[in-house]
Motif scaffolding. Structure first.
Motif, PDB file in Angstrom:
ATOM      1  N   MET A   1       0.866  -1.189  -0.102  1.00  0.00           N
ATOM      2  CA  MET A   1       0.032   0.101  -0.155  1.00  0.00           C
ATOM      3  C   MET A   1       0.699   1.118   0.095  1.00  0.00           C
ATOM      4  SD  MET A   1      -3.098   1.597   0.352  1.00  0.00           S
ATOM      5  CE  MET A   1      -3.965   0.089   0.407  1.00  0.00           C
ATOM      6  N   THR A   2       0.476   2.097  -1.107  1.00  0.00           N
ATOM      7  CA  THR A   2       1.649   3.435  -0.967  1.00  0.00           C
ATOM      8  C   THR A   2       0.676   4.368  -0.357  1.00  0.00           C
ATOM      9  OG1 THR A   2       0.633   3.740  -3.150  1.00  0.00           O
ATOM     10  CG2 THR A   2       2.853   2.331  -3.096  1.00  0.00           C
ATOM     11  N   LEU A   3      -0.172   4.363  -0.015  1.00  0.00           N
ATOM     12  CA  LEU A   3      -1.135   5.629   0.570  1.00  0.00           C
ATOM     13  C   LEU A   3      -0.483   6.441   1.620  1.00  0.00           C
ATOM     14  CD1 LEU A   3      -3.587   7.117   0.778  1.00  0.00           C
ATOM     15  CD2 LEU A   3      -4.335   5.440   2.529  1.00  0.00           C
ATOM     16  N   GLN A   4       0.268   7.547   1.405  1.00  0.00           N
ATOM     17  CA  GLN A   4       0.378   8.619   2.324  1.00  0.00           C
ATOM     18  C   GLN A   4      -0.572   9.711   2.604  1.00  0.00           C
ATOM     19  OE1 GLN A   4       3.853   9.781   0.385  1.00  0.00           O
ATOM     20  NE2 GLN A   4       5.221   7.607   0.548  1.00  0.00           N
ATOM     21  N   ILE A   5      -0.783  10.132   3.637  1.00  0.00           N
ATOM     22  CA  ILE A   5      -1.562  11.268   3.880  1.00  0.00           C
ATOM     23  C   ILE A   5      -0.808  12.531   4.685  1.00  0.00           C
ATOM     24  CG2 ILE A   5      -3.689  12.046   5.049  1.00  0.00           C
ATOM     25  CD1 ILE A   5      -4.843   9.278   4.867  1.00  0.00           C
ATOM     26  N   SER A   6      -0.847  13.603   4.289  1.00  0.00           N
ATOM     27  CA  SER A   6       0.112  14.365   4.721  1.00  0.00           C
ATOM     28  C   SER A   6      -0.652  15.893   4.796  1.00  0.00           C
ATOM     29  CB  SER A   6       1.442  14.654   4.247  1.00  0.00           C
ATOM     30  OG  SER A   6       1.247  15.034   2.762  1.00  0.00           O
ATOM     31  N   GLY A   7      -0.295  16.744   5.621  1.00  0.00           N
ATOM     32  CA  GLY A   7      -0.657  18.451   5.530  1.00  0.00           C
ATOM     33  C   GLY A   7      -1.757  18.230   6.374  1.00  0.00           C
ATOM     34  N   ARG A   8      -2.143  19.468   6.618  1.00  0.00           N
ATOM     35  CA  ARG A   8      -3.184  19.707   7.564  1.00  0.00           C
ATOM     36  C   ARG A   8      -3.686  21.203   7.244  1.00  0.00           C
ATOM     37  NH1 ARG A   8      -3.618  15.519   8.269  1.00  0.00           N
ATOM     38  NH2 ARG A   8      -2.581  14.114   9.665  1.00  0.00           N
ATOM     39  N   ILE A   9      -5.035  21.315   7.786  1.00  0.00           N
ATOM     40  CA  ILE A   9      -5.657  22.540   7.314  1.00  0.00           C
ATOM     41  C   ILE A   9      -4.973  23.672   7.862  1.00  0.00           C
ATOM     42  CG2 ILE A   9      -7.889  23.694   7.910  1.00  0.00           C
ATOM     43  CD1 ILE A   9      -9.113  20.850   8.020  1.00  0.00           C
ATOM     44  N   HIS A 102      -9.555   3.518  -8.445  1.00  0.00           N
ATOM     45  CA  HIS A 102      -8.743   2.473  -8.147  1.00  0.00           C
ATOM     46  C   HIS A 102      -7.374   2.489  -9.204  1.00  0.00           C
ATOM     47  CE1 HIS A 102      -7.540  -1.263  -6.645  1.00  0.00           C
ATOM     48  NE2 HIS A 102      -7.157  -1.565  -7.986  1.00  0.00           N
ATOM     49  N   ILE A 103      -6.379   2.946  -8.477  1.00  0.00           N
ATOM     50  CA  ILE A 103      -5.259   2.957  -9.358  1.00  0.00           C
ATOM     51  C   ILE A 103      -4.543   1.587  -9.741  1.00  0.00           C
ATOM     52  CG2 ILE A 103      -2.809   3.940  -9.366  1.00  0.00           C
ATOM     53  CD1 ILE A 103      -5.097   6.247  -9.191  1.00  0.00           C
ATOM     54  N   TRP A 118      -2.639  13.687  -0.433  1.00  0.00           N
ATOM     55  CA  TRP A 118      -2.714  12.261  -0.221  1.00  0.00           C
ATOM     56  C   TRP A 118      -1.929  11.607  -1.759  1.00  0.00           C
ATOM     57  CZ3 TRP A 118      -6.868  15.598  -0.107  1.00  0.00           C
ATOM     58  CH2 TRP A 118      -7.645  15.576   1.275  1.00  0.00           C
ATOM     59  N   THR A 119      -1.112  10.644  -1.439  1.00  0.00           N
ATOM     60  CA  THR A 119      -0.366  10.186  -2.640  1.00  0.00           C
ATOM     61  C   THR A 119      -0.918   8.752  -2.954  1.00  0.00           C
ATOM     62  OG1 THR A 119       1.599  11.527  -2.206  1.00  0.00           O
ATOM     63  CG2 THR A 119       1.830   9.588  -3.304  1.00  0.00           C
ATOM     64  N   PHE A 120      -1.505   8.394  -3.999  1.00  0.00           N
ATOM     65  CA  PHE A 120      -1.881   7.216  -4.463  1.00  0.00           C
ATOM     66  C   PHE A 120      -0.997   6.531  -5.397  1.00  0.00           C
ATOM     67  CE2 PHE A 120      -5.443   9.630  -2.945  1.00  0.00           C
ATOM     68  CZ  PHE A 120      -6.075   9.030  -2.007  1.00  0.00           C
TER      69      PHE A 120
END
Length: 151
Positions: A1-9, A102-103, A118-120
């Protein structure tokens, strides 16, 4: 799984902001829903309704990622297919459209106007919900399966 979640409001945006895109109510409604095929939370167990059961005793497990009410939206078209894009950066504005992706190959970074990123990559799935505004950066040529529901 390459999902990365970063950054904030961004700081200072929120309740009282004059920009409706950055209002508190808007930010509390997540407009990107990453879908991890291996959830880290317990499923909701279930079984078919008696009038749906044909044979056997199947049991269901549901890992629900989102259950935001559709509101007054009624879909006029549902589109499905495969889409491919070469590297570049584009605006992504969903309006009243909902899109499941779906990538299959490649990498893309999606960034919301609120600053979330988000990076997918291959195998990742996500939903872009109505109201999403941001950018789509294709890092490596992306091919995806899509389902789009248009209001």
């Amino acid at each position: 799984m390459t999902l990365q979640i970063s950054g904030r409001i961004a700081a200072g945006s929120g309740a009282g902001s004059s920009d409706p895109i950055l209002s508190k109510d808007f930010k509390e409604m997540t407009t990107i829903v990453p879908i991890n095929p291996n959830p880290d939370f317990a499923p909701r167990p279930g079984a078919p309704a008696p009038d749906r059961l044909i044979e056997g005793n199947p049991l269901f497990s549901t890992w629900a990622y989102d259950d935001t009410p559709a509101g007054d939206t009624s879909w006029s078209n549902v589109l499905t297919g495969v889409w491919e894009a070469t590297p570049g950066l584009t605006h992504s504005i969903k309006g009243t459209t909902l899109e499941f992706c779906h990538i299959l190959k490649g990498r893309a970074e999606i960034t919301s106007v609120t600053g979330e990123s988000w990076t997918f990559g291959p195998g990742d799935s996500f939903v872009m919900k109505p109201g999403f505004v941001g950018t789509w950066r294709t890092i490596e040529t992306v091919r995806k399966i899509y389902v789009v529901a248009q209001a």
